[in-house]
Design an enzyme around this catalytic site. Structure first.
Site, PDB file in Angstrom:
ATOM      1  CG  ASP A  19      -0.151  13.405 -54.284  1.00 26.10           C
ATOM      2  OD1 ASP A  19       0.222  14.074 -54.413  1.00 26.10           O
ATOM      3  OD2 ASP A  19      -1.331  13.303 -54.120  1.00 26.10           O
ATOM      4  CD  GLU A  88       2.772  14.007 -51.526  1.00 27.22           C
ATOM      5  OE1 GLU A  88       2.889  15.078 -51.546  1.00 27.22           O
ATOM      6  OE2 GLU A  88       2.044  13.333 -52.072  1.00 27.22           O
TER       7      GLU A  88
END
Length: 419
Positions: A19, A88
């Site tokens: 993330d 991401e």
């Protein structure tokens, strides 16, 4: 971190999602970041500065490359499967595709979220699709297409309810990984929130005048399973975020029992995604007209075609000439509200595509799979997800207890994402 990766790989984990990877490093000099020259924003808004010292630094790619080596070494040592990285990063295009070379299997492609919107045209979509496909490093890498996630408004809210199936169709017919946020497969919509209802810290901190610009609560409401208490998400009348008021009519149970629904369209697309023509076929992205985009997949004489009308009015197209496809094709599935019947035969040299409609076509003779495809559409039973090139994010609470084997309780080869 390497110890953490090794710990989980030793226990059978075959992939990791990283993330916000582009925030891993910051310039050690603690320099002030320059102004973005945005007089429309408060001075304390994150976007009021250009974050050249706190994101997208070179060291991030170096670390990812070292982690890639760790994963590959583990696979070689144990004679195990390839291990995936999904990264991401909301970043500029060149910074995003650079993650491929650093070792990411799936550097999330947010073009459907960050670059395209409900005002984008067919040429806009073609340009961005072509750009991504032209920058996938080689055949050993795979493209990916993110329809939505927990940080952005839902696809039907971004593009319009009448286009609820459009991005799902594009992401699945295009080659590579499809990333679909839970609820988008049944056309769930954002729920409007008052400031008093807002829970997301980003929205609360923005204050009552700007909370709606920052809050992610609208797209994070509970999945709408049925028309029971709290849409079947909970037996409690009160959930952390309130259920959308439309859950009585917009829910999975209703769509399973409806002859035409977003769920039925999505299930048909998932079945098609498993076919070799989608996994391995050639790709052509062509403007049939200024308003209509065509995506053609070919393999060993078989043909699958996706037509997307970006106009709200009907458009007559000569798809046969522009796409070099057979004169007659069969409708495999079509967007809800298009009034296009599955299984109907169309004349591609003179076809009227309804406004805002998307349709997937195939050839009977060349595809040689009419019976199989028809059965996969009709049977409301088990629909397992595709191998590793397809990743569909679906929230799956209580599936183990229910013993269900349908699409929403299948985790094999998939990634469950409930944030």
């Amino acid at each position: 971190m390497k110890d953490v990766y090794s710990f989980w790989m030793d226990r059978g984990v075959e992939g990791f999602r990283i993330d916000a990877i582009n925030f891993m490093f910051e310039d050690p000099r603690f320099l002030d970041e320059p102004s973005a020259n945005r007089p429309d924003l408060p001075s304390d808004d994150y976007d009021s500065l250009k974050h050249i010292y706190t994101k997208d630094l070179d060291e991030t790619y170096d670390v990812l490359a070292s982690w890639r080596k760790l994963l590959d070494d583990h696979s070689n040592k144990t004679k195990g499967d390839y291990k995936m990285f999904l990264t991401e990063a909301y970043a500029e295009f060149n910074s995003t595709v650079r993650y491929y070379d650093a070792g990411s299997t799936v550097p999330f492609n947010f073009m459907f979220i960050s670059d395209l919107n409900n005002a984008s045209s067919a040429p806009d979509f073609k340009r961005y699709i072509d750009r991504w496909m032209s920058n996938v490093p080689s055949k050993d890498y795979v493209a990916n297409w993110v329809v939505g996630n927990h940080d952005n408004h839902r696809a039907p809210s971004r593009f319009g309810k009448e286009r609820a199936d459009q991005l799902n169709m594009l992401s699945i017919i295009l080659p590579g990984v499809s990333v679909v946020y839970n609820g988008d497969e049944i056309g769930m919509l954002d729920r409007d929130f008052t400031y008093e209802e807002t829970i997301d810290p980003a929205g609360c901190q923005a204050g009552p005048d700007r909370y709606y610009l920052k809050s992610r609560d609208p797209e994070r409401t509970p999945f709408q399973w049925d028309n029971s208490t709290s849409a079947g998400f909970s037996t409690s009348n009160k959930t952390w975020l309130p259920v959308h008021s439309n859950y009585k009519t917009l829910n999975l149970a209703v769509q399973k029992n409806s002859p035409i629904s977003h769920y039925k369209v999505f299930k048909a697309l998932v079945a098609l995604k498993k076919k070799p023509i989608i996994a391995d076929g050639s790709l052509e992205v062509i403007l049939v007209t200024e308003k209509v985009l065509g995506v053609v997949r070919r393999l060993s004489g078989s043909t699958v075609v996706l037509l997307v009308n970006f106009s709200n009015s009907a458009v007559q197209v000569d798809a046969r000439t522009w796409l070099n496809i057979p004169e007659q094709l069969v409708v495999y599935t079509a967007s809800v509200g298009s009034n296009i019947n599955n299984g109907s035969k169309i004349k591609t040299s003179s076809y009227v595509l309804p406004g805002a409609a998307s349709v997937v076509l195939y050839g009977i003779a060349s595809f040689g799979m009419e019976k199989e495809l028809t059965e996969e559409k009709r049977v409301n039973g088990d629909a397992k997800l595709s191998p590793y090139w397809q990743i569909v994010n679906i929230a799956v609470p209580n599936c183990a207890a229910s013993g269900s084997s349908d699409l929403h309780c299948t985790s094999t080869h998939g990634i469950s994402h409930t944030s």
